[in-house]
Design an enzyme around this catalytic site. Structure first.
Site, PDB file in Angstrom:
ATOM      1  N   LYS A 139      60.551  -1.256  73.372  1.00 60.38           N
ATOM      2  CA  LYS A 139      60.249   0.168  73.219  1.00 60.38           C
ATOM      3  C   LYS A 139      61.310   0.799  72.318  1.00 60.38           C
ATOM      4  O   LYS A 139      62.471   0.920  72.689  1.00 60.38           O
ATOM      5  CB  LYS A 139      60.241   0.890  74.568  1.00 60.38           C
ATOM      6  N   GLU A 150      74.226  -1.951  76.543  1.00 61.66           N
ATOM      7  CA  GLU A 150      75.086  -1.640  75.387  1.00 61.66           C
ATOM      8  C   GLU A 150      75.092  -0.128  75.274  1.00 61.66           C
ATOM      9  O   GLU A 150      74.091   0.474  74.880  1.00 61.66           O
ATOM     10  CB  GLU A 150      74.499  -2.249  74.097  1.00 61.66           C
ATOM     11  N   GLU A 180      81.331  11.575  73.903  1.00 63.49           N
ATOM     12  CA  GLU A 180      80.727  11.075  72.667  1.00 63.49           C
ATOM     13  C   GLU A 180      79.899  12.187  72.035  1.00 63.49           C
ATOM     14  O   GLU A 180      78.943  12.668  72.631  1.00 63.49           O
ATOM     15  CB  GLU A 180      79.818   9.895  73.033  1.00 63.49           C
TER      16      GLU A 180
HETATM   17  P1  NAD Z   1      69.211   7.439  74.928  1.00 64.84           P
HETATM   18  O1  NAD Z   1      69.913   6.775  76.039  1.00 64.84           O
HETATM   19  O2  NAD Z   1      68.811   8.844  75.077  1.00 64.84           O
HETATM   20  O3  NAD Z   1      67.879   6.638  74.573  1.00 64.84           O
HETATM   21  C1  NAD Z   1      67.879   5.277  74.291  1.00 64.84           C
HETATM   22  C2  NAD Z   1      66.516   4.708  74.572  1.00 64.84           C
HETATM   23  O4  NAD Z   1      66.251   4.825  75.962  1.00 64.84           O
HETATM   24  C3  NAD Z   1      65.379   5.431  73.870  1.00 64.84           C
HETATM   25  O5  NAD Z   1      64.418   4.484  73.488  1.00 64.84           O
HETATM   26  C4  NAD Z   1      64.834   6.338  74.960  1.00 64.84           C
HETATM   27  O6  NAD Z   1      63.483   6.663  74.789  1.00 64.84           O
HETATM   28  C5  NAD Z   1      65.011   5.467  76.178  1.00 64.84           C
HETATM   29  N1  NAD Z   1      65.110   6.197  77.448  1.00 64.84           N
HETATM   30  C6  NAD Z   1      65.475   7.488  77.646  1.00 64.84           C
HETATM   31  N2  NAD Z   1      65.458   7.767  78.962  1.00 64.84           N
HETATM   32  C7  NAD Z   1      65.084   6.632  79.595  1.00 64.84           C
HETATM   33  C8  NAD Z   1      64.912   6.271  80.958  1.00 64.84           C
HETATM   34  N3  NAD Z   1      65.124   7.141  81.933  1.00 64.84           N
HETATM   35  N4  NAD Z   1      64.560   5.003  81.253  1.00 64.84           N
HETATM   36  C9  NAD Z   1      64.377   4.100  80.286  1.00 64.84           C
HETATM   37  N5  NAD Z   1      64.498   4.377  78.974  1.00 64.84           N
HETATM   38  C10 NAD Z   1      64.867   5.634  78.640  1.00 64.84           C
HETATM   39  O7  NAD Z   1      70.133   7.203  73.665  1.00 64.84           O
HETATM   40  P2  NAD Z   1      69.885   7.675  72.173  1.00 64.84           P
HETATM   41  O8  NAD Z   1      70.172   9.136  72.124  1.00 64.84           O
HETATM   42  O9  NAD Z   1      68.575   7.184  71.678  1.00 64.84           O
HETATM   43  O10 NAD Z   1      70.992   6.832  71.402  1.00 64.84           O
HETATM   44  C11 NAD Z   1      72.299   7.209  71.324  1.00 64.84           C
HETATM   45  C12 NAD Z   1      73.145   6.453  72.329  1.00 64.84           C
HETATM   46  O11 NAD Z   1      73.024   5.042  72.133  1.00 64.84           O
HETATM   47  C13 NAD Z   1      74.607   6.750  72.146  1.00 64.84           C
HETATM   48  O12 NAD Z   1      75.213   6.964  73.388  1.00 64.84           O
HETATM   49  C14 NAD Z   1      75.141   5.481  71.491  1.00 64.84           C
HETATM   50  O13 NAD Z   1      76.507   5.282  71.694  1.00 64.84           O
HETATM   51  C15 NAD Z   1      74.305   4.434  72.106  1.00 64.84           C
HETATM   52  N6  NAD Z   1      74.299   3.210  71.293  1.00 64.84           N
HETATM   53  C16 NAD Z   1      74.997   2.115  71.734  1.00 64.84           C
HETATM   54  C17 NAD Z   1      75.035   0.948  70.969  1.00 64.84           C
HETATM   55  C18 NAD Z   1      75.814  -0.255  71.452  1.00 64.84           C
HETATM   56  O14 NAD Z   1      75.564  -1.339  70.937  1.00 64.84           O
HETATM   57  N7  NAD Z   1      76.713  -0.142  72.387  1.00 64.84           N
HETATM   58  C19 NAD Z   1      74.350   0.887  69.759  1.00 64.84           C
HETATM   59  C20 NAD Z   1      73.664   2.019  69.326  1.00 64.84           C
HETATM   60  C21 NAD Z   1      73.640   3.177  70.113  1.00 64.84           C
END
Ligand code: NAD
Length: 786
Positions: free
Chosen positions: A191, A265, A396
């Site tokens: 997803k 991650e 962050e």
């Molecule tokens: P997010 O956590 O809001 O969303 C990530 C994904 O999770 C999206 O596909 C979203 O639709 C889904 N999601 C949201 N709520 C959910 C739930 N309750 N259950 C299951 N899935 C759900 O993050 P974002 O805003 O898309 O991305 C930014 C974040 O990702 C930042 O915190 C960044 O540091 C992190 N990130 C980490 C890495 C790593 O390798 N450590 C790499 C890239 C981004």
């Protein structure tokens, strides 16, 4: 001469926009409406949402909102495809992955343009960084598919993997998830993030060109709710998540007690340290890359700049000059340095962090470069006059915002760098390699770059310490996350019978001696003042042990932290101590054997003998469980070093009181962890006898702490404790489910293992699986050649 110099300073780039017409044609070929990719074909969606171009605020396409039925169909397609995919064999799978790499290369331009349209990041980055890394990832993992059988014997694929990714590197995150999962013989339901589905949708079509069998890769688009449905689906064997720490916590809770594999991650607040002897001009370029690459929407962005005080004025004034030259605007223009922020809500988030920083007394500076009139843009921003406790230094922002602090000594630099709940990455700038490597070894983060930043390679693991999550992506380390050890049995459904053997609370019998707890190298009375009886196999009372509680756990955690030097003791030294333990146990073998016989009614000789063997086994491993040197295709070398997890809780199995205890303690301390051990309830007296062995074996105070009492309660206390880094629980499902749920506070690494395994059988009672779980990899990128 001065004329040439003037020319360079005044020279303007002309516009150089990339043609997006082919990408738009592809969207139009779908009438601008997309469904899900399930079982090798498009499946219509019943609900849609809009995908917007952040650079223009114009609609790009209608994207399917994945509902329960879509997720169910995708998971069932992945389940049906699993057997044929595994039967295809390693060569067959390798060819498919190779085919995917070739497809990515053939369609590189289209993918780069689509990514830029959908995400707002500059084309220069999608074309030169994202897409080439995606191809490299599939090539690398095609190789892993080929060599897997010989390189990872006694392991199996998990099965169906549910993968959830963020929007900041949509295609790259897809590759980081999909390539290792498929190489390891799993099938996938992915997803993507709701803001950025287009490159994943295009990739879905490429899977067909690459000859990937139907159902091996499935794609369900949608928002968080779709992700939640996928993560909680009963037929998903493992969840791999990249995203925010907040959602990571939710997924940890959702999957607790389900036996699902899980890797997280998560976010970061990574330090970027510049020492006085750094090559300042290179470090300035490093900062630009560290925080303004992808508009700062990078999990490992160097968002905390720490500069040595003696050079800070010069450094910041040079940095401001450099910021004035950053070109902000149309991401499709090949000369653009910074494009648009992914969404309006993300733009508002960033602004609210700046407003908050100002309220907290910080100074915020940005250039006067005009921003485009439409689209979601934000100036590269420098925040000064901040302290460690300021929100802008701790949270962050996920935007182009750099917070700056100074330090005086290298010790102070390390302290400030580690003053965060995250631990994803760090960048160190100094011309003194001794200093750099010393700092690298002391920073608690999964990836360290020396005199560089934001470098990635498919062969080098990427992932965090602490609240930045657990698990690695890339290389052998990452592949482990998609293979299950065949000896790793899940927790038992029922508590073992011996766990409910009669115990007498606060006995008043004539027994004169209550065994105490063992904390910080001393035998101490339990805080509760209570003790519990321990019964023989025939139910008669044979002794009493202390009834540990939360305060005892707290003291033990403190003692374990106080003994952290154990982690930096030489492996040779740790081995000597384990050998000494084994020797001392051998001297008192008869005594232990009799105690075991008293408790179990059966001969204890074999258990004692195996316990001694186990100590020898892990003593032998101390200086052999080593790291790797990766050679990325750049002028670098990457040391992948297995470091101890830190302070670990060990909930020992109820059966095999002595061997179960040693089977958990020995691998954990062999690799430098310090532990709080909760022994078997029915066999607690064996653990208290073991104190005397510890006391005579040169184990430094605080390395091993033992708290007797009710295992489930004590396990919960450890799981709740935010200063415990890892927790192994050899027990039944209800207990392991509870500790997984409670571990979300600091997202500690947990391992739920079957307590009822036959500990006498070395094929399941010991092995490198234990060592792997006792360590976390740090990948240190150092300059090496041109
Ligand atoms: P997010 O956590 O809001 O969303 C990530 C994904 O999770 C999206 O596909 C979203 O639709 C889904 N999601 C949201 N709520 C959910 C739930 N309750 N259950 C299951 N899935 C759900 O993050 P974002 O805003 O898309 O991305 C930014 C974040 O990702 C930042 O915190 C960044 O540091 C992190 N990130 C980490 C890495 C790593 O390798 N450590 C790499 C890239 C981004």
């Amino acid at each position: 001469m001065s004329r040439v110099r003037e020319l360079f300073e005044t020279m303007e780039y002309g516009p150089a926009p990339e043609d997006a017409s082919l990408a738009k044609q592809w969207i139009e070929s779908h009438d601008g409406i997309f469904g899900h990719w399930i079982d090798g074909q498009w499946s219509q969606a019943t609900q849609h949402f809009e995908s917007i171009n952040p650079a223009t605020e114009k609609k790009l396409a209608a994207i399917g909102q994945g509902l329960d039925a879509d997720v169910n169909a995708a998971v069932s397609a992945a389940r049906n495809a699993l057997k044929p995919w595994q039967e295809l064999g390693s060569n067959g799978r390798a060819r498919c992955l190779y085919g995917l790499a070739r497809q990515v290369q053939k369609h590189a331009r289209m993918l780069a343009v689509l990514e830029t349209l959908d995400n707002g990041k500059p084309l220069r980055e999608t074309r030169d960084v994202d897409v080439p890394l995606v191809a490299r990832h599939f090539y690398h993992h095609a190789g892993w598919a080929s060599v897997l059988d010989s390189e990872m014997p006694n392991t199996s694929a998990y099965g169906v993997i549910g993968q959830i990714i963020p929007w900041n590197f949509p295609l790259l995150m897809l590759a980081w998830k999909v390539a290792p999962a498929l190489a390891a013989g799993n099938t996938v339901v992915l997803k993507p993030a709701e803001y950025t589905s287009l490159s994943a949708l295009y990739f879905a079509e490429l899977t067909q060109n690459a000859g990937l069998p139907s159902g091996v890769f499935n794609l369900v688009t949608g928002a968080g709710e779709t992700g939640r449905t996928l993560a909680s689906h009963g037929d998903v064997d493992k969840v791999a998540f990249t995203g925010s720490t907040q959602v990571g916590r939710e997924i940890r809770t959702l999957t607790a007690g389900t036996d699902k594999g899980l890797t997280l991650e998560l976010g970061g607040k990574s330090p970027f340290l510049v020492f006085a002897d750094a090559d300042v001009d290179s470090a300035i370029e490093g900062v630009v890359d560290g925080i303004w690459f992808n508009q700062g929407q990078v999990c490992c962005a160097g968002s905390r700049l720490l500069v040595q005080e003696s050079i800070s004025d010069t450094f910041l004034s040079k940095l401001k000059q450099r910021m004035k030259t950053l070109r902000i605007g149309n991401p499709l223009d090949k000369t653009t340095d910074m494009g648009a922020i992914v969404s309006q809500s993300q733009l508002k988030n960033i602004q609210s962090y700046i407003d908050g920083a100002k309220k907290e007394g910080a100074s915020c500076w940005h250039t006067e470069t005009p921003l485009p009139e439409s689209g979601w843009y934000f100036h590269p921003t420098l925040v000064t006059d901040v302290f460690s406790a300021h929100t802008i230094m701790t949270e962050e922002v996920f935007g182009p915002v750099l917070a700056v602090m100074t330090f005086r000594t290298h010790k102070e630099a390390i302290e400030i760098a580690n003053n965060t709940r995250y631990g994803l990455a760090a960048s160190i700038w100094s011309e003194n390699i001794n200093l750099s490597l010393d700092v690298a070894s002391k920073i608690k983060a999964g990836v360290i770059w020396i005199n560089s930043t934001n470098e990635f390679d498919a062969a080098s693991g990427f992932g965090g310490y602490r609240e930045s999550g657990f698990g690695r992506e890339g290389g052998r380390e990452g592949l482990w996350a998609y293979r299950k050890s065949l000896s790793d049995l899940p927790p038992d459904d029922q508590p073992p019978a011996s766990a409910v053997a009669p115990v007498v609370a606060n006995p008043t019998s004539a027994l004169d001696k209550t065994s105490k707890l063992y904390i910080g190298g001393r035998q101490v009375r339990p805080d509760s003042g209570y003790s519990r009886g321990v019964a023989a196999y025939d139910g008669s009372l044979i002794g009493t042990v202390g009834e540990g509680n939360r305060k005892d756990i707290r003291n033990a955690v403190e003692a374990a932290h106080g003994a952290s030097k154990w982690g930096s003791a030489s492996a040779h030294h740790r081995a000597q101590v384990l050998y000494f333990l084994a020797e001392n146990l051998e001297i008192r073998a008869d005594e232990f054997s009799q105690r075991l016989e008293m408790i179990t009614g059966t001969d204890g000789d074999l258990q004692v003998k195996e316990s001694i063997n186990r100590l020898f086994f892990y003593a032998g491993w101390c200086d052999k469980y080593e790291g790797t040197v990766h050679q990325p295709p750049l002028g670098r070398v990457v040391f992948a070093v297995p470091e101890p997890v830190g302070v670990m809780g060990l909930i020992c199995p109820e059966r095999d009181a002595l061997l179960g205890l040693i089977s958990l303690i020995a691998p954990a301390i062999a690799l430098g962890n310090t532990v709080i051990t909760i022994p078997s309830e029915s066999g607690a007296l064996v653990a208290t006898d073991f104190y005397q062995i510890l006391e005579t074996s040169d184990i430094p105070a605080g390395v091993v702490n033992i708290i007797t009492g009710a295992r489930p309660n004590l396990a919960s206390e450890i799981a709740r404790h935010n200063d415990v880094d890892g927790l192994w629980c050899a027990g039944h499902r209800a207990m392991t489910a509870e500790i997984e749920r409670l571990s979300v506070g600091n997202l500690k690494q947990t391992w739920a293992l079957s307590g009822d395994r036959n500990w006498l059988d070395a094929s399941v009672g010991q092995g490198t699986e234990f060592l792997r779980r006792a360590t976390q990899f740090k990948n240190v990128w150092a300059p090496y050649g041109e």
